[in-house]
Design an enzyme around this catalytic site. Sequence first.
Site, short mmCIF file in Angstrom:
data_model
loop_
_atom_site.label_atom_id
_atom_site.label_comp_id
_atom_site.label_asym_id
_atom_site.label_seq_id
_atom_site.Cartn_x
_atom_site.Cartn_y
_atom_site.Cartn_z
N THR A 1 0.94 -1.35 0.13
CA THR A 1 0.21 0.39 -0.08
C THR A 1 0.83 1.06 0.22
OG1 THR A 1 -1.59 1.10 1.49
CG2 THR A 1 0.00 -0.34 2.85
N ASP A 2 0.23 2.19 -0.54
CA ASP A 2 0.40 3.83 -0.18
C ASP A 2 1.68 4.30 1.41
OD1 ASP A 2 -1.65 4.38 -0.37
OD2 ASP A 2 -1.85 5.58 -1.68
N GLU A 3 0.60 3.72 2.01
CA GLU A 3 0.42 4.12 3.11
C GLU A 3 1.62 3.62 4.17
OE1 GLU A 3 -2.69 3.81 6.07
OE2 GLU A 3 -4.78 3.31 4.34
N TYR B 1 -1.71 -0.64 11.47
CA TYR B 1 -1.94 -1.87 10.26
C TYR B 1 -0.71 -0.76 8.88
CZ TYR B 1 -3.15 -1.70 5.21
OH TYR B 1 -3.06 -1.75 3.23
N LYS C 1 2.26 -3.71 7.49
CA LYS C 1 2.52 -3.36 5.64
C LYS C 1 4.03 -3.25 5.05
CE LYS C 1 -0.18 -4.92 2.71
NZ LYS C 1 -0.59 -6.27 2.97
P1 NAD Z 1 -10.04 -7.11 2.30
O1 NAD Z 1 -9.91 -6.76 3.56
O2 NAD Z 1 -10.76 -7.00 1.60
O3 NAD Z 1 -9.69 -8.62 2.30
C1 NAD Z 1 -8.88 -9.41 3.20
C2 NAD Z 1 -8.55 -10.87 2.56
O4 NAD Z 1 -7.90 -11.45 3.13
C3 NAD Z 1 -10.74 -11.56 3.47
O5 NAD Z 1 -10.82 -12.29 2.61
C4 NAD Z 1 -9.81 -12.20 4.53
O6 NAD Z 1 -10.19 -12.98 4.64
C5 NAD Z 1 -8.71 -12.22 4.04
N1 NAD Z 1 -7.11 -13.08 5.32
C6 NAD Z 1 -7.36 -12.24 6.53
N2 NAD Z 1 -6.66 -12.68 7.31
C7 NAD Z 1 -6.32 -14.15 6.56
C8 NAD Z 1 -5.41 -15.34 6.88
N3 NAD Z 1 -4.78 -14.73 8.69
N4 NAD Z 1 -5.18 -16.28 5.99
C9 NAD Z 1 -5.75 -16.74 4.98
N5 NAD Z 1 -6.43 -15.14 4.67
C10 NAD Z 1 -6.96 -13.92 5.68
O7 NAD Z 1 -8.76 -6.55 1.70
P2 NAD Z 1 -8.71 -5.32 0.19
O8 NAD Z 1 -8.98 -4.26 0.80
O9 NAD Z 1 -9.04 -6.45 -0.62
O10 NAD Z 1 -7.00 -5.13 0.22
C11 NAD Z 1 -6.33 -6.38 -0.43
C12 NAD Z 1 -4.31 -6.30 -0.26
O11 NAD Z 1 -3.95 -4.61 -0.64
C13 NAD Z 1 -4.55 -5.82 1.41
O12 NAD Z 1 -3.29 -7.32 1.61
C14 NAD Z 1 -4.26 -4.94 1.29
O13 NAD Z 1 -2.94 -4.39 2.67
C15 NAD Z 1 -3.89 -3.88 0.24
N6 NAD Z 1 -4.05 -3.06 -0.41
C16 NAD Z 1 -5.65 -2.29 -0.43
C17 NAD Z 1 -6.08 -1.37 -0.51
C18 NAD Z 1 -7.37 -0.72 -0.48
O14 NAD Z 1 -7.93 0.97 -1.00
N7 NAD Z 1 -8.30 -1.88 0.25
C19 NAD Z 1 -5.27 -0.19 -0.82
C20 NAD Z 1 -3.72 -0.49 -1.43
C21 NAD Z 1 -3.07 -1.96 -0.88
O1 DAU Z 2 -4.16 3.69 0.94
C1 DAU Z 2 -4.05 2.80 0.54
C2 DAU Z 2 -5.87 2.27 1.85
O2 DAU Z 2 -6.43 2.40 1.63
C3 DAU Z 2 -5.09 0.73 1.96
O3 DAU Z 2 -3.83 0.44 2.57
C4 DAU Z 2 -5.93 0.21 3.48
O4 DAU Z 2 -6.56 -0.99 3.56
C5 DAU Z 2 -7.09 0.04 3.59
O5 DAU Z 2 -8.09 0.41 3.82
C6 DAU Z 2 -7.62 2.13 2.22
O6 DAU Z 2 -6.99 3.16 3.66
P1 DAU Z 2 -7.78 4.46 4.24
O7 DAU Z 2 -8.11 4.40 5.76
O8 DAU Z 2 -7.04 5.64 3.38
O9 DAU Z 2 -9.08 3.60 3.67
P2 DAU Z 2 -11.00 4.57 4.41
O10 DAU Z 2 -12.03 4.15 3.61
O11 DAU Z 2 -10.69 4.11 5.59
O12 DAU Z 2 -10.63 5.67 4.71
C7 DAU Z 2 -10.72 6.97 3.22
C8 DAU Z 2 -10.51 8.53 4.13
O13 DAU Z 2 -11.29 8.56 4.67
C9 DAU Z 2 -9.80 7.99 5.03
O14 DAU Z 2 -8.46 9.76 4.91
C10 DAU Z 2 -10.46 8.08 6.32
C11 DAU Z 2 -12.19 8.77 5.98
N1 DAU Z 2 -12.92 8.40 6.10
C12 DAU Z 2 -13.36 7.52 6.33
C13 DAU Z 2 -14.29 6.48 6.90
C14 DAU Z 2 -14.74 4.82 7.13
C15 DAU Z 2 -14.16 8.78 7.20
O15 DAU Z 2 -13.67 9.96 6.84
N2 DAU Z 2 -15.26 8.40 7.71
C16 DAU Z 2 -15.77 7.20 7.43
O16 DAU Z 2 -16.63 7.27 7.63
#
Ligand code: NAD
Ligand code: DAU
Length: 349
Positions: A131-133, A156, A160
């Site tokens: 992730t970019d985080e 988190y 990562k």
């Molecule tokens: P998500 O939370 O929707 O899905 C995570 C999946 O991993 C689920 O199906 C869960 O059951 C499985 N899981 C969790 N713990 C596990 C374990 N111990 N063993 C096996 N499976 C397990 O997540 P997502 O949003 O699809 O993100 C996927 C990946 O992308 C993650 O690595 C996250 O850090 C990364 N990522 C997500 C975002 C985003 O915006 N969602 C952005 C950047 C990077």
């Molecule tokens: O940048 C990549 C990341 O994006 C991933 O690594 C994470 O897995 C993914 O969850 C996401 O993280 P964020 O914290 O950026 O996403 P989230 O949707 O939780 O929040 C997006 C923005 O919105 C953040 O600035 C917090 C804000 N927010 C979030 C929630 C849930 C609100 O203002 N209100 C809310 O209720």
Amino acid sequence: MKNMLITGGCGFIGSNFIRYLLKESDYTGRIINLDKLTYAGNPENLADVQKEYPKRYIFIQADICDEPRVGEIFDSYRIDGICHFAAESHVDRSIVKPDAFIQTNIVGTFNLLEAARSRLGQTIRFHHISTDEVYGSLGKDGYFTETTSYQPNSPYSASKASSDHLVRAYHKTYGLPVTISNCSNNYGPYQFPEKLIPLIVLNGMEGKSLPVYGDGQNVRDWLYVKDHCVAVWMIMKHGKNGETYNIGGDGEMANLKLVEMICDILDETNPLSDRRSRRDLIEFVKDRPGHDLRYAIDYSKLKQDLKWHPEVTLETGIRETVNWYLQNRSWIDRVKSGEYQTWIKTHYC
Ligand code: NAD
Ligand code: DAU
């Protein structure tokens, strides 16, 4: 690659990636989806795929932290490629209870790396989704590049970051063939409604209040999930061994503006019965501790080396996403009511 292990394939991005690989890409091998099915994992996301591709798609409920089980899976299915999505992914949950983030994101990644290292003769290509985080927070200007130093600010992102370092170290020390991608905020179909966009769409559909943290001026770069999937597959096929690639969406926007955009689309496509504007539902709530101000991605390396760029603009992607949620109410109801867990119990036990 003939037998690709995909971890976390029942989550949001993993399920989109599996659907993309089987239905749209040139991948011709098998997919072994290893997922623990935490609250975020939902096999219903892939019910169509399971039916259509019974030979090429295999689901295994398992925990990446379970070392013997992971080893068994590597051997039984002759795994020769890994795309590692599995993680605890929600920042807010990591603030309340970080334990599972340390276990899955760090120890789980370590287990997978060990499983690959102990089978080095078999050449197992390892792609790690990050992730970019991990880069921390930007001010008003600038972009994250692949060489920006790591400054994670939440449990988190720290977990990562740790996993990224382990992946890199296994390449440098043991010669494991790896690639890493760091992407921005994904959005699109099948996203669990704890994340901002689906939460706002769902609450907006029901006329409930729309919580915005702090003053709503935090900026995220939004990447349509399909664009992300295309980029990951390109990196897996053509990325250079040992390299990291940033993936961005050209979709920077402040949270408040994004929430207003969703309100307007919902008002236009699905007006409230009393014709109130959804913008009136916006509620500024207590800020997230350690809330990163801004993320923005420079993806020029991916653009130059692999000719990738995002296809979907934020406006188009948000419209498509809102539409998907409007048309998939039964998926939403089951996810929200917890009924999908009953589906898992009856189907898998
Ligand atoms: P998500 O939370 O929707 O899905 C995570 C999946 O991993 C689920 O199906 C869960 O059951 C499985 N899981 C969790 N713990 C596990 C374990 N111990 N063993 C096996 N499976 C397990 O997540 P997502 O949003 O699809 O993100 C996927 C990946 O992308 C993650 O690595 C996250 O850090 C990364 N990522 C997500 C975002 C985003 O915006 N969602 C952005 C950047 C990077
Ligand atoms: O940048 C990549 C990341 O994006 C991933 O690594 C994470 O897995 C993914 O969850 C996401 O993280 P964020 O914290 O950026 O996403 P989230 O949707 O939780 O929040 C997006 C923005 O919105 C953040 O600035 C917090 C804000 N927010 C979030 C929630 C849930 C609100 O203002 N209100 C809310 O209720």
